[in-house]
Scaffold this active site. Structure first.
Site, PDB file in Angstrom:
ATOM      1  NE  ARG A 284      36.236  43.761  34.919  1.00 14.87           N
ATOM      2  CZ  ARG A 284      36.830  44.668  34.157  1.00 14.87           C
ATOM      3  NH1 ARG A 284      38.069  45.022  34.431  1.00 14.87           N
ATOM      4  NH2 ARG A 284      36.215  45.222  33.144  1.00 14.87           N
ATOM      5  N   GLY A 285      37.716  42.371  41.583  1.00 12.40           N
ATOM      6  CA  GLY A 285      38.141  41.360  42.545  1.00 12.40           C
ATOM      7  C   GLY A 285      37.057  41.056  43.563  1.00 12.40           C
TER       8      GLY A 285
END
Length: 345
Positions: A284-285
């Site tokens: 997700r980062g």
């Protein structure tokens, strides 16, 4: 009584807190960034800033009379009722409405959030009588939770399910209703009052940490701005009308510009290297940083993302994804920027 528009403090009049304002603007430009969590001291204007954003939200096309803000073009954002009308070849009446910003109060019940089914009507009349809740109203809009760190765990689970699937399902006595519920989740709170569950924290695309303004001149400006607004809100709003209009046009222009904004492959590799070196769980980062960088470049009306663009947003995207280490002497922000300078040097 003054209308909501007249009593909302204008976004462009908020002094300082630029990281919080930037995170909110980027999520309006690209809702797929995944929302923003704003944590910080009491009285720093967190909820005021979020609610002020409502005046900058553009319009969207919806199916008239549909309580779920259905998108007549996208089946993933369309209620079952609208799908049925389309399958029957019936002409849909389309109208425009402002992107909604829905407040989720801490004391809200599950029925208020998810909606309710009238069991008696369903059994006696044989129809699914459904009263939509906040998740229905928030579809294709913004769902705001103030003091999100104090939200009941059961409601947190409901938000996580809706955020993950994009759908809300209500089941009562063997009767099931499902409707689309895709929203930008915005939360705010004071970390001294409690920590967020890691599962919920990870759902927020960006994190902005807000501190109390220390500069005496800026503090005086904030006090004066607020006093002027409370004394003569109509006059105050009129003076800010041009700035508000310019910012709204800039956001709309960025939304149009976004699909053509390019992020070079080498920059993507370096972003992923930073995420890997920081031991960020999952991907997700990486995804959020890529999206936010493109949204920032579009906001600046540029076709290509630069290293400076990534620098501006990387802390917002990764700060809340780092693992806490009580023995760590360096702050999360400094750790991110130190590694950024090393990778991009």
């Amino acid at each position: 009584m003054e209308s909501k528009k007249q009593t909302t403090f204008p976004f462009t009049s908020i002094v300082g807190q630029n990281t919080m304002k930037l995170a909110l603007i980027l999520n309006v430009i690209d809702p797929k960034i995944g929302g923003v969590i704003i944590m910080g001291d009491r009285g720093t204007g967190k909820s005021t800033t979020v609610r002020a954003l409502s005046d900058l939200l553009p319009e969207m096309e919806v199916v008239s009379g549909d309580p779920f803000n259905s998108d007549w073009k996208n089946p993933e954002l369309m209620s079952d009722y609208v799908k049925k009308l389309k399958q029957q070849g019936l002409k849909l009446k389309i109208s425009k409405k402002k992107i909604p910003m829905i407040d989720l109060p801490l004391g809200a019940t599950e029925d208020r959030v998810c909606g309710t089914i009238d069991i008696e009507k369903a059994l006696t009349e044989g129809v699914k009588a459904f009263e939509p809740g906040l998740l229905a109203q928030a579809n294709r809009g913004i769902l705001y939770v103030d003091e999100v760190n104090l939200l009941d765990d059961h409601l947190v689970d409901i938000l996580l399910d809706a955020a993950a699937s994009g759908w809300n399902t209500v089941e009562r006595e063997g009767i099931s209703i499902r409707h689309p519920s895709r929203f930008v989740l915005v939360g705010s709170g004071n970390p001294e009052e409690g920590e967020l569950r890691p599962q919920l924290l990870d759902r927020f695309g960006m994190h902005a940490y807000i501190k109390t303004i220390k500069n005496p001149n800026l503090r005086v400006k904030v006090v004066e701005q607020r006093a002027n607004f409370e004394a003569q809100s109509k006059v105050f709003l009129k003076k800010q009308l041009l700035q508000q209009s310019l910012l709204k046009k800039r956001i709309l222009k960025a939304q149009v510009f976004l699909p053509t904004t390019n992020l070079d492959h080498n920059l993507k590799v370096k972003i992923s290297q930073i995420c890997a070196d920081l031991e960020v769980d999952g991907l997700r980062g990486d995804i959020v940083t890529n999206r936010a960088a493109r949204a920032f470049a579009a906001f600046e009306a540029r076709e290509n993302v630069t290293v400076k663009d990534i620098y501006q947003i990387i802390n917002l995207c990764l700060y809340h994804r780092l693992r806490k280490d009580p023995l760590e002497s360096i702050s999360f922000g400094d750790k991110i920027y130190k590694l950024f300078n090393k990778v991009f040097s």
